[in-house]
Scaffold this motif. Structure first.
Motif, PDB file in Angstrom:
ATOM      1  N   SER A 233       0.823  -1.205   0.000  1.00 51.83           N
ATOM      2  CA  SER A 233       0.000   0.000   0.000  1.00 51.83           C
ATOM      3  C   SER A 233       0.861   1.261   0.000  1.00 51.83           C
ATOM      4  O   SER A 233       0.586   2.222  -0.726  1.00 51.83           O
ATOM      5  CB  SER A 233      -0.931  -0.002   1.225  1.00 51.83           C
ATOM      6  OG  SER A 233      -1.718   1.168   1.254  1.00 51.83           O
ATOM      7  N   ARG A 234       1.929   1.249   0.791  1.00 50.37           N
ATOM      8  CA  ARG A 234       2.793   2.436   0.852  1.00 50.37           C
ATOM      9  C   ARG A 234       3.454   2.702  -0.498  1.00 50.37           C
ATOM     10  O   ARG A 234       3.545   3.854  -0.948  1.00 50.37           O
ATOM     11  CB  ARG A 234       3.876   2.242   1.919  1.00 50.37           C
ATOM     12  CG  ARG A 234       4.812   3.458   2.031  1.00 50.37           C
ATOM     13  CD  ARG A 234       5.787   3.328   3.174  1.00 50.37           C
ATOM     14  NE  ARG A 234       6.740   2.240   2.969  1.00 50.37           N
ATOM     15  CZ  ARG A 234       7.740   1.973   3.809  1.00 50.37           C
ATOM     16  NH1 ARG A 234       7.893   2.701   4.914  1.00 50.37           N
ATOM     17  NH2 ARG A 234       8.556   0.977   3.572  1.00 50.37           N
ATOM     18  N   GLU A 235       3.916   1.636  -1.168  1.00 46.00           N
ATOM     19  CA  GLU A 235       4.599   1.841  -2.444  1.00 46.00           C
ATOM     20  C   GLU A 235       3.623   2.211  -3.562  1.00 46.00           C
ATOM     21  O   GLU A 235       3.962   3.000  -4.451  1.00 46.00           O
ATOM     22  CB  GLU A 235       5.411   0.602  -2.817  1.00 46.00           C
ATOM     23  CG  GLU A 235       6.511   0.253  -1.823  1.00 46.00           C
ATOM     24  CD  GLU A 235       7.408   1.425  -1.457  1.00 46.00           C
ATOM     25  OE1 GLU A 235       7.611   2.329  -2.311  1.00 46.00           O
ATOM     26  OE2 GLU A 235       7.909   1.465  -0.320  1.00 46.00           O
ATOM     27  N   THR A 236       2.419   1.673  -3.537  1.00 43.69           N
ATOM     28  CA  THR A 236       1.432   2.089  -4.543  1.00 43.69           C
ATOM     29  C   THR A 236       0.990   3.530  -4.281  1.00 43.69           C
ATOM     30  O   THR A 236       0.725   4.279  -5.224  1.00 43.69           O
ATOM     31  CB  THR A 236       0.216   1.155  -4.568  1.00 43.69           C
ATOM     32  OG1 THR A 236      -0.376   1.082  -3.270  1.00 43.69           O
ATOM     33  CG2 THR A 236       0.610  -0.243  -5.004  1.00 43.69           C
TER      34      THR A 236
ATOM     35  N   VAL B 162       7.464   3.391 -12.793  1.00 40.47           N
ATOM     36  CA  VAL B 162       7.176   1.962 -12.657  1.00 40.47           C
ATOM     37  C   VAL B 162       8.394   1.226 -12.098  1.00 40.47           C
ATOM     38  O   VAL B 162       8.264   0.356 -11.226  1.00 40.47           O
ATOM     39  CB  VAL B 162       6.753   1.370 -14.020  1.00 40.47           C
ATOM     40  CG1 VAL B 162       6.524  -0.128 -13.900  1.00 40.47           C
ATOM     41  CG2 VAL B 162       5.484   2.052 -14.527  1.00 40.47           C
ATOM     42  N   GLN B 163       9.579   1.569 -12.574  1.00 40.29           N
ATOM     43  CA  GLN B 163      10.799   0.953 -12.052  1.00 40.29           C
ATOM     44  C   GLN B 163      10.977   1.268 -10.570  1.00 40.29           C
ATOM     45  O   GLN B 163      11.391   0.412  -9.784  1.00 40.29           O
ATOM     46  CB  GLN B 163      12.022   1.435 -12.835  1.00 40.29           C
ATOM     47  CG  GLN B 163      12.116   0.881 -14.237  1.00 40.29           C
ATOM     48  CD  GLN B 163      13.290   1.463 -14.992  1.00 40.29           C
ATOM     49  OE1 GLN B 163      13.645   2.635 -14.843  1.00 40.29           O
ATOM     50  NE2 GLN B 163      13.921   0.647 -15.833  1.00 40.29           N
ATOM     51  N   HIS B 164      10.664   2.511 -10.196  1.00 41.36           N
ATOM     52  CA  HIS B 164      10.774   2.924  -8.789  1.00 41.36           C
ATOM     53  C   HIS B 164       9.825   2.098  -7.918  1.00 41.36           C
ATOM     54  O   HIS B 164      10.200   1.604  -6.844  1.00 41.36           O
ATOM     55  CB  HIS B 164      10.446   4.408  -8.679  1.00 41.36           C
ATOM     56  CG  HIS B 164      10.750   5.007  -7.358  1.00 41.36           C
ATOM     57  ND1 HIS B 164       9.950   5.970  -6.763  1.00 41.36           N
ATOM     58  CD2 HIS B 164      11.762   4.793  -6.472  1.00 41.36           C
ATOM     59  CE1 HIS B 164      10.465   6.310  -5.600  1.00 41.36           C
ATOM     60  NE2 HIS B 164      11.560   5.616  -5.401  1.00 41.36           N
ATOM     61  N   LEU B 165       8.602   1.937  -8.396  1.00 38.73           N
ATOM     62  CA  LEU B 165       7.625   1.109  -7.688  1.00 38.73           C
ATOM     63  C   LEU B 165       8.142  -0.323  -7.546  1.00 38.73           C
ATOM     64  O   LEU B 165       8.150  -0.887  -6.439  1.00 38.73           O
ATOM     65  CB  LEU B 165       6.307   1.102  -8.456  1.00 38.73           C
ATOM     66  CG  LEU B 165       5.271   0.059  -8.024  1.00 38.73           C
ATOM     67  CD1 LEU B 165       4.660   0.434  -6.688  1.00 38.73           C
ATOM     68  CD2 LEU B 165       4.185  -0.108  -9.089  1.00 38.73           C
ATOM     69  N   SER B 166       8.580  -0.914  -8.659  1.00 40.66           N
ATOM     70  CA  SER B 166       9.019  -2.313  -8.648  1.00 40.66           C
ATOM     71  C   SER B 166      10.208  -2.516  -7.723  1.00 40.66           C
ATOM     72  O   SER B 166      10.240  -3.466  -6.928  1.00 40.66           O
ATOM     73  CB  SER B 166       9.416  -2.750 -10.066  1.00 40.66           C
ATOM     74  OG  SER B 166       8.353  -2.564 -10.959  1.00 40.66           O
TER      75      SER B 166
ATOM     76  N   SER C 224      13.672   8.428  -4.063  1.00 42.55           N
ATOM     77  CA  SER C 224      13.391   9.194  -5.271  1.00 42.55           C
ATOM     78  C   SER C 224      13.906   8.507  -6.524  1.00 42.55           C
ATOM     79  O   SER C 224      14.921   7.798  -6.490  1.00 42.55           O
ATOM     80  CB  SER C 224      14.050  10.586  -5.157  1.00 42.55           C
ATOM     81  OG  SER C 224      14.037  11.276  -6.397  1.00 42.55           O
ATOM     82  N   VAL C 225      13.237   8.769  -7.641  1.00 43.53           N
ATOM     83  CA  VAL C 225      13.703   8.257  -8.924  1.00 43.53           C
ATOM     84  C   VAL C 225      14.990   8.958  -9.351  1.00 43.53           C
ATOM     85  O   VAL C 225      15.673   8.509 -10.279  1.00 43.53           O
ATOM     86  CB  VAL C 225      12.633   8.443 -10.030  1.00 43.53           C
ATOM     87  CG1 VAL C 225      11.414   7.609  -9.737  1.00 43.53           C
ATOM     88  CG2 VAL C 225      12.276   9.908 -10.209  1.00 43.53           C
ATOM     89  N   HIS C 226      15.325  10.057  -8.687  1.00 42.70           N
ATOM     90  CA  HIS C 226      16.544  10.803  -9.028  1.00 42.70           C
ATOM     91  C   HIS C 226      17.753  10.325  -8.234  1.00 42.70           C
ATOM     92  O   HIS C 226      18.868  10.802  -8.468  1.00 42.70           O
ATOM     93  CB  HIS C 226      16.322  12.295  -8.789  1.00 42.70           C
ATOM     94  CG  HIS C 226      15.150  12.861  -9.540  1.00 42.70           C
ATOM     95  ND1 HIS C 226      15.096  12.886 -10.925  1.00 42.70           N
ATOM     96  CD2 HIS C 226      13.979  13.390  -9.104  1.00 42.70           C
ATOM     97  CE1 HIS C 226      13.947  13.420 -11.310  1.00 42.70           C
ATOM     98  NE2 HIS C 226      13.247  13.736 -10.229  1.00 42.70           N
TER      99      HIS C 226
END
Length: 501
Positions: free
Chosen positions: A152-155, A179-183, A198-200
């Motif tokens: 839930s936290r990651e979604t 999507v990569q960050h989520l996975s 962060s994605v950065h």
């Protein structure tokens, strides 16, 4: 001197010819007796015909040679299974015989030489039994239910990224990094109790790049040196050098996560994650723990990243499906509680997995013992491949297989009905993380489609699983680049959800 040079060249030429002839004789003798299949070229076999969209080529050949036939990848005979009925007979009825994995030069002897193999790529052994037992305990239905807070936290973070980076529906986004960050965070949180904010973050970018390359090295047709040993010595061959580079880079972050977790546990911190629970049991050694770590990272990035990337593109092309999903979720929320799952969303996830299997050619098996198929002997040591793409498109099971239709998994009363998909494999080496993967996808799309309409940006992209593939030679069939707009259905509702902890 001139005569010496001529003699040297002549002997060298004769030695090369003799080596090639010997290799070709060995290749022809390696065929499985009595099983038909397309003839290939000398030395290379069928590899040149399979460099692009191998799974679809295998499916096409099945129309001529039958559901089960053989190809030659260099000197290696490979039996390919292309129908649902044949998959049941080969991998389920003969589960003990098809329980092992072959060893490939690029992935096993170069990429994985320092860190070991994932559970999915390991040959059968006593160590593998221990690792699979640990994974089964961590990934069964009861355990997966306990991970709902993490998922839930990651979604929720994915929703935040889509909402904020998309400027509340005003800006089109390439969703790949999200999507990569989520996975990745799903894998890190569940396995190590860690996450990348962060994605950065350079660490996120490093892991995403390395794992993408490692996935390519697992390709069953993309590494010609696996099947033609002479190429390993070819001076212009860069495959081994790149594999060694990725191995070194991957070792750094995997060991970092394990080291940091061990330090947290040593400091007395309670960390609720798979790796900590397995460590507490003291049943696996350090190499086996590393294998479990690699499995979680590779499996999550392959399955979730690829499936969600295709799903967002497909849904952007199908607003009618999005609307059905939204209404189903809304009705489900009004009529029941979260203890049950919305049937339409379960069917939607299954249909996405059917049409867009991340690994269209399941990881190959190596037979541990002889078995027979249609009175033909498949000897021990034979490589056998499940063509998950062909099985998911089997007209005997799905007459309109190329039509995206979640309703095929619902009965006349709207309840989920049994139905096989082959995306996670079949038999004794079926992916142990399928329950977790299904739960992650269900929770993501149930939240996402309730809060957003996904719209295709100008220009669009091809959502066809055959023509829309970015790299037809890769093991993982990801879509070409595209952008979508995450258009909020109700901004206040999204902001209220994002404010929750």
């Amino acid at each position: 001197m001139i005569d010496f040079v001529k003699s040297l060249l002549l002997y060298s030429f004769a030695a090369v010819v003799a080596l090639l002839v010997h290799s070709e004789i060995a290749r022809l003798r390696g065929r499985v007796a009595g099983i038909d299949g397309p003839r290939g070229l000398p030395i290379f076999g069928n590899i040149p015909q399979l460099r692009r969209n191998a799974s679809e080529q295998y499916r096409i050949w099945a129309e001529k040679y039958g559901a089960v036939y053989q190809v030659m990848l260099g000197s290696v005979a490979v039996v390919v299974v292309n129908s649902a009925e044949a998959a049941q007979r080969v991998f389920v009825r003969n589960s003990a015989a098809t329980i092992s994995r072959p060893m490939f030069y690029t992935f096993h002897k170069v990429v994985s030489s320092t860190s070991g193999f994932t559970i999915g790529t390991s040959p059968y052994s006593a160590s593998l039994r221990k690792r699979r037992k640990a994974a089964a305990s961590a990934l069964n239905k009861r355990a997966v239910t306990s991970y709902d807070a993490h998922i839930s936290r990651e979604t929720q973070q994915f929703i935040r990224d889509a909402y904020e980076l998309g400027e509340k529906g005003k800006k089109a986004l390439d969703p790949l990094a999200l999507v990569q960050h989520l996975s990745l965070n799903l894998s890190l949180t569940l396995n190590w109790g860690s996450r990348i904010a962060s994605v950065h973050d350079p660490l996120f970018q490093e892991i995403a790049e390395v794992e993408e390359y490692v996935s390519r090295f697992r390709s069953t047709t993309g590494n010609m040196q696996d099947y033609v040993p002479l190429l390993r010595w070819w001076p212009f061959n860069t495959a081994s050098a790149r594999a060694r580079e990725m191995r070194t880079r991957r070792d750094v972050y995997i060991r970092r996560f394990n080291r940091e977790l061990q330090q947290r546990l040593k400091n007395g911190e309670k960390v609720d994650c798979i790796q900590a629970n397995v460590m507490a049991e003291e049943s696996l050694d350090s190499q086996e723990l590393m294998s479990l770590s690699l499995t979680m990272v590779a499996g999550g990035l392959d399955t979730i990243t690829t499936l969600v990337s295709w799903a967002l593109l497909l849904l952007a092309h199908k607003p009618d499906i999005q609307n059905k999903a939204y209404l189903a979720i809304k009705e489900h929320r009004m009529s029941t509680n979260d203890a049950t799952e919305c049937a339409y969303m379960v069917a939607l996830v299954r249909e996405l997995l059917r049409m867009y299997p991340p690994l269209r050619l399941a990881l190959p098996r190596e037979t541990a013992s002889d078995f027979c198929f249609n009175d033909k002997l498949i000897p021990a040591g034979t490589v056998v491949v499940l063509n998950a793409w062909a099985c998911n498109m089997d007209p005997e099971v799905y007459p309109d297989a190329h039509v995206f239709k979640p309703e095929r998994f619902l009965d006349s009363n709207g309840r989920v009905q049994p139905g096989s998909i082959f995306t996670y494999g079949q038999g004794s080496r079926m992916c142990p993380g399928y329950i977790l993967g299904n739960r992650e996808l269900y929770m993501l799309f149930s939240r996402l489609l309730y809060l957003f309409e996904i719209k295709l940006a100008a220009g669009g992209s091809d959502a066809d699983p055959l023509t829309g593939v970015a790299d037809p030679t890769s093991l993982v069939s990801a879509p070409k680049e595209y952008k979508v707009i995450f258009s909020p259905r109700d901004r206040k509702q999204i902001e209220r959800m994002l404010s929750e902890k």
